[in-house]
Design a protein around this motif. Structure first.
Motif, short mmCIF file in Angstrom:
data_model
loop_
_atom_site.label_atom_id
_atom_site.label_comp_id
_atom_site.label_asym_id
_atom_site.label_seq_id
_atom_site.Cartn_x
_atom_site.Cartn_y
_atom_site.Cartn_z
N GLN A 1 0.85 -1.19 0.00
CA GLN A 1 0.00 0.00 0.00
C GLN A 1 0.89 1.24 0.00
OE1 GLN A 1 -3.22 -0.01 2.95
NE2 GLN A 1 -2.81 -2.17 3.34
N PRO A 2 0.28 2.39 -0.37
CA PRO A 2 -1.09 2.66 -0.79
C PRO A 2 -1.48 1.85 -2.02
CG PRO A 2 0.06 4.71 -0.29
CD PRO A 2 1.10 3.64 -0.30
N MET A 3 -2.73 1.39 -2.01
CA MET A 3 -3.24 0.55 -3.09
C MET A 3 -4.29 1.31 -3.89
SD MET A 3 -5.03 -3.24 -2.84
CE MET A 3 -3.53 -4.03 -2.24
N HIS A 4 -4.24 1.14 -5.21
CA HIS A 4 -5.17 1.81 -6.11
C HIS A 4 -6.28 0.84 -6.53
CE1 HIS A 4 -2.45 5.33 -7.01
NE2 HIS A 4 -1.62 4.47 -6.44
N SER A 5 -7.47 1.36 -6.67
CA SER A 5 -8.57 0.54 -7.16
C SER A 5 -8.35 0.20 -8.63
CB SER A 5 -9.91 1.28 -7.00
OG SER A 5 -9.91 2.48 -7.77
N THR B 1 -7.33 -5.75 1.68
CA THR B 1 -7.29 -4.33 1.31
C THR B 1 -8.02 -4.09 -0.01
OG1 THR B 1 -5.11 -4.21 2.35
CG2 THR B 1 -5.77 -2.36 0.97
N GLU B 2 -7.76 -4.94 -0.97
CA GLU B 2 -8.39 -4.77 -2.28
C GLU B 2 -9.90 -4.99 -2.20
OE1 GLU B 2 -7.79 -6.10 -6.97
OE2 GLU B 2 -6.85 -7.27 -5.37
N VAL B 3 -10.33 -5.85 -1.27
CA VAL B 3 -11.76 -6.07 -1.08
C VAL B 3 -12.44 -4.80 -0.56
CG1 VAL B 3 -13.48 -7.36 0.25
CG2 VAL B 3 -11.51 -8.55 -0.74
N ILE B 4 -11.78 -4.12 0.38
CA ILE B 4 -12.34 -2.86 0.89
C ILE B 4 -12.49 -1.86 -0.26
CG2 ILE B 4 -12.01 -0.90 2.43
CD1 ILE B 4 -10.36 -2.70 4.25
N LEU B 5 -11.46 -1.74 -1.09
CA LEU B 5 -11.51 -0.81 -2.22
C LEU B 5 -12.67 -1.12 -3.16
CD1 LEU B 5 -7.82 -0.21 -3.40
CD2 LEU B 5 -9.51 1.53 -2.75
N TYR C 1 -15.95 -0.23 -1.48
CA TYR C 1 -16.16 1.21 -1.41
C TYR C 1 -16.53 1.78 -2.79
CZ TYR C 1 -15.52 6.12 -0.26
OH TYR C 1 -15.72 7.48 -0.06
N ALA C 2 -15.89 1.25 -3.84
CA ALA C 2 -16.22 1.69 -5.19
C ALA C 2 -17.68 1.37 -5.53
CB ALA C 2 -15.29 1.03 -6.20
N LYS C 3 -18.17 0.28 -4.96
CA LYS C 3 -19.54 -0.16 -5.25
C LYS C 3 -20.58 0.55 -4.36
CE LYS C 3 -22.55 -4.22 -4.89
NZ LYS C 3 -22.65 -5.65 -4.49
N LYS C 4 -20.27 0.69 -3.05
CA LYS C 4 -21.30 1.10 -2.09
C LYS C 4 -20.98 2.39 -1.35
CE LYS C 4 -23.31 -2.27 0.15
NZ LYS C 4 -23.59 -3.45 1.01
N GLY C 5 -19.78 2.93 -1.50
CA GLY C 5 -19.42 4.12 -0.76
C GLY C 5 -19.38 3.85 0.73
N ALA D 1 -8.07 5.03 5.34
CA ALA D 1 -8.33 6.29 4.64
C ALA D 1 -8.41 6.00 3.15
CB ALA D 1 -7.22 7.30 4.92
N ILE D 2 -9.45 6.50 2.51
CA ILE D 2 -9.63 6.33 1.06
C ILE D 2 -9.73 7.70 0.40
CG2 ILE D 2 -11.12 5.44 -0.77
CD1 ILE D 2 -11.95 3.18 1.06
N TRP D 3 -8.86 7.93 -0.57
CA TRP D 3 -8.86 9.19 -1.32
C TRP D 3 -9.59 8.97 -2.64
CZ3 TRP D 3 -8.53 14.15 -1.11
CH2 TRP D 3 -8.19 14.93 -2.22
N ASP D 4 -10.57 9.83 -2.89
CA ASP D 4 -11.33 9.81 -4.14
C ASP D 4 -10.77 10.90 -5.04
OD1 ASP D 4 -13.21 10.13 -6.18
OD2 ASP D 4 -14.90 9.63 -4.89
N LYS D 5 -10.05 10.49 -6.10
CA LYS D 5 -9.42 11.45 -6.99
C LYS D 5 -10.45 12.31 -7.73
CE LYS D 5 -5.60 8.24 -7.98
NZ LYS D 5 -4.88 7.50 -9.06
N GLN D 6 -11.60 11.71 -8.01
CA GLN D 6 -12.61 12.42 -8.81
C GLN D 6 -13.28 13.53 -8.02
OE1 GLN D 6 -15.24 10.00 -11.32
NE2 GLN D 6 -16.99 11.14 -10.50
N THR D 7 -13.69 13.23 -6.79
CA THR D 7 -14.37 14.24 -5.97
C THR D 7 -13.43 15.00 -5.06
OG1 THR D 7 -14.83 12.64 -4.19
CG2 THR D 7 -16.47 12.83 -5.96
N GLN D 8 -12.15 14.63 -5.07
CA GLN D 8 -11.15 15.25 -4.19
C GLN D 8 -11.63 15.24 -2.73
OE1 GLN D 8 -7.90 17.20 -5.50
NE2 GLN D 8 -8.39 15.24 -6.46
N SER D 9 -11.97 14.04 -2.27
CA SER D 9 -12.44 13.89 -0.90
C SER D 9 -11.71 12.74 -0.22
CB SER D 9 -13.96 13.64 -0.88
OG SER D 9 -14.27 12.43 -1.56
#
Length: 627
Positions: free
Chosen positions: A61-65, A101-105, A108-112, A126-134
């Protein structure tokens, strides 16, 4: 098990790669196997890895979706990740690693945020959303894994341990006075407070999200004590299934695995459960003391022999003084539960043989295992049966008249009557408190008390007691301890002392489904006619000897009073009375000297208060000496 750290820089730059590396190096002990960072214009993330599942570099990690939108840093273990993975694969998701870790990603991508409801484990991530900058932060339901954070001009910095924020100079070292008072009352600083102003701990069962518009924090889980009618035999059978399943889930690891074995009911029951489910001998580790009344190793040994475990013991003798300052250094905040000492040594012993250890933590708080529950239940029955006018008008005078008696029975009567004058929540605070109001007035300076104003640490207990949805007193005090003592003391102690040795500790009895089941049980299945942990003992009865099930609980308690008069006397005198900072800023040293002399002469036992004072000063010397 790992360490995480990072920051957002949505509004203005905070740091660079070197800052992330400094944060990570401060928590290197949490993850000595690997480290890496992710940095862009909006966020910086760092991860220290202790390899447990999927030992390949694919788990770094950090791991990317897979979609590239999300980046995660994660500390903990998800025990149901295999089932979650299979479900996602059935929906067409393709995984690149075998990690949780990849399962969490993917979830989160599916259900937030709703993904938290699916996760069974101990975690802070901690999960960083590049699209929403959150940035999305979350902590597990019970509070097994820590997460500190602070706000910086609309941005946030976070870490598994406070020392990472300190190493990055992102925190002002200004002591928060109400947290100081809390520490002396409880021997720890409760969530969400931190010993430093402007720093917080994310509470168990909460998430926090931050973006350019601001931040929001929300609770996603709480334990209910709404009771369900159930027969004892049925309850026992269901409890056994919960324990078996929770233990089995926690025995999944790609590294050597063992167990802490104290000789008490909880750890012995977990070892027995592990032995039934393992094809090879379980590795067990125990800690003892020279003082016989504090030593449980003979009971641990009887369980080890029964299940033919690969057993290891260590006796704490003359090593306390030479190790205490190092031990204190692993706690970023003042922490004074004396069992930190044996927990440090049993973790050190275990790490010589295993990387993961199972423990019996949680049994006492969930199933009413402490003597205080019995005493408090009796007090509350008297409180309910005694007319209020008698409790409020007469009892205070009798209690005050007896409190300084030289006769033990009369002093105990004074304490009992005083408890009856209080409402149930405040009385339970007094049961838990490690300092009385009179002691606080005696040792604290006028300036400290003036700055605190009307604040009193009982608020923590009263708020938790009031928030419980249980109808009876036992439910409310169990809930209170789960939300305060368990998460703020027990789990902090185990996390810091185990991670000091890069050891992962798992607690089957704290599986959230088991905790929820226990909360739903009638109170008389927990405390039955004075017998503590009634149902839990019944569930373990077929696998443990009677002397384990029936003997008086000792706890993980070292001989502090004796240490302060002997092994630790020199260290304590130097720390407490040869200093020009720390306690001097908040306390009356002359009053502390009088308390010290009373303890040394054995006229009174002030071990608990003196230990807290010593722990605070040693913490100060470690973390505040440069200020």
């Amino acid at each position: 098990m790992c360490g995480i750290a990072g920051f957002t820089q949505i509004h203005k730059p905070i740091g660079d790669e070197q800052l992330l590396l400094r944060m990570g190096e401060a928590i290197r002990h949490r993850g000595p196997d690997a480290h890496d960072s992710y940095l862009d214009s909006g966020v910086g993330l760092h991860h220290r890895r202790l390899s447990i599942i999927d030992l390949s570099k694919a788990g770094t990690q950090p791991m990317h979706s897979t979609c590239g939108r999300y980046v995660i840093v994660f500390n903990g273990e998800i025990y149901n990740f295999i089932e979650l993975r299979q479900s996602l694969e059935n929906e067409g998701h393709v995984f690149q690693t075998h990690t949780d870790t990849e399962v969490i990603l993917a979830l989160y991508a599916k259900k937030g945020r709703e993904c938290l409801g699916d996760l069974n484990g101990m975690f802070a991530f901690a999960i960083w959303d590049k699209q929403t900058q959150s940035l999305f932060l979350a902590r597990d339901r019970i509070g097994k894994k820590p997460l500190y954070y602070t706000f910086i001009n609309g941005d946030i910095a976070f870490a598994s341990e406070l020392k990472a924020l300190l190493a990055a100079d992102l925190v002002k070292r200004t002591v928060r006075l109400d947290a100081l008072y809390d520490f002396f009352a409880y021997q720890y600083v409760p969530d969400p407070k931190c010993i430093f102003e402007g720093v917080y701990k994310l509470e168990p069962g909460y998430w926090l999200e931050l973006n350019a518009k601001g931040h929001q924090k929300q609770q996603y889980w709480d334990v209910s004590f709404t009771q369900t009618a159930i027969g004892e035999d049925n309850a026992r059978g269901k409890l056994k299934c919960h324990i078996d399943n929770a233990t089995k889930r926690r025995m999944i690891a790609d590294v050597p695995l063992g167990a802490f074995l104290s000789g008490g009911v909880d750890s012995s029951g977990i070892v027995a459960t592990m032995a039934r489910q393992s094809s090879k001998p379980v590795t067990t580790c125990s800690i003892g003391f020279d003082e016989e009344r504090f030593n449980e190793t003979e009971f641990a040994l009887s369980v080890a022999r029964q299940y033919e475990t690969d057993h290891h013991e260590h006796t704490v003798r003359d090593t306390v003084a030479e190790n205490l300052e190092e031990i204190v250094g692993y706690f970023d905040e003042p922490f004074a539960d004396p069992s930190l000492v044996p927990t440090y040594f049993v973790s050190k012993l275990a790490r010589q043989h295993v990387t993961v250890a199972l423990a019996g933590d949680g049994g006492d708080e969930i199933f009413a295992g402490y003597e205080k529950y019995t005493i408090d239940a009796i007090e509350n029955k008297w409180r309910e049966r005694t007319p209020r006018w008698l409790r409020v008008r007469l009892f205070p005078y009798i209690s005050k008249a007896l409190q300084h008696s030289s006769v033990n029975f009369l002093r105990r009567t004074s304490t009992f009557l005083d408890a009856l004058t209080k409402d149930s929540a405040l009385a339970f605070y007094q049961t838990n408190a490690q300092i009385t109001d009179d002691q606080w007035r005696r040792i604290s300076s006028d300036s400290t008390r003036e700055q605190l104003g009307i604040y009193h640490p009982s608020k923590l207990t009263i708020d938790a007691y009031t928030n419980c949805d249980g109808a009876d007193h036992l439910s409310r005090i169990l809930y209170t301890d789960i939300k305060t003592y368990l998460s703020g003391d027990i789990l902090v102690k185990v996390d810091r002392m185990s991670m000091a040795h890069s050891l992962e500790v798992r607690a089957p009895l704290l599986d959230y489904t088991l905790v929820e089941f226990a909360g739903s049980l009638p109170s008389d299945l927990k405390l039955c006619n004075g017998e503590k942990k009634y149902l839990l003992k019944s569930a373990f009865r077929s696998g443990l000897p009677d002397d384990i099930l029936t003997r008086k609980k000792m706890g993980f308690s070292p001989p502090v009073a004796e240490w302060l008069r002997d092994d630790l006397k020199g260290l304590a005198e130097k720390a407490l009375f040869e200093t020009n900072a720390g306690l001097l800023r908040f306390m009356e040293i002359e009053s502390i000297k009088k308390i010290w002399d009373e303890h040394q002469s054995a006229k009174k036992d002030h071990a608990s208060l003196l230990w807290s004072l010593l722990m605070f000063q040693l913490w100060w010397n470690k973390y505040m000496q440069q200020t």
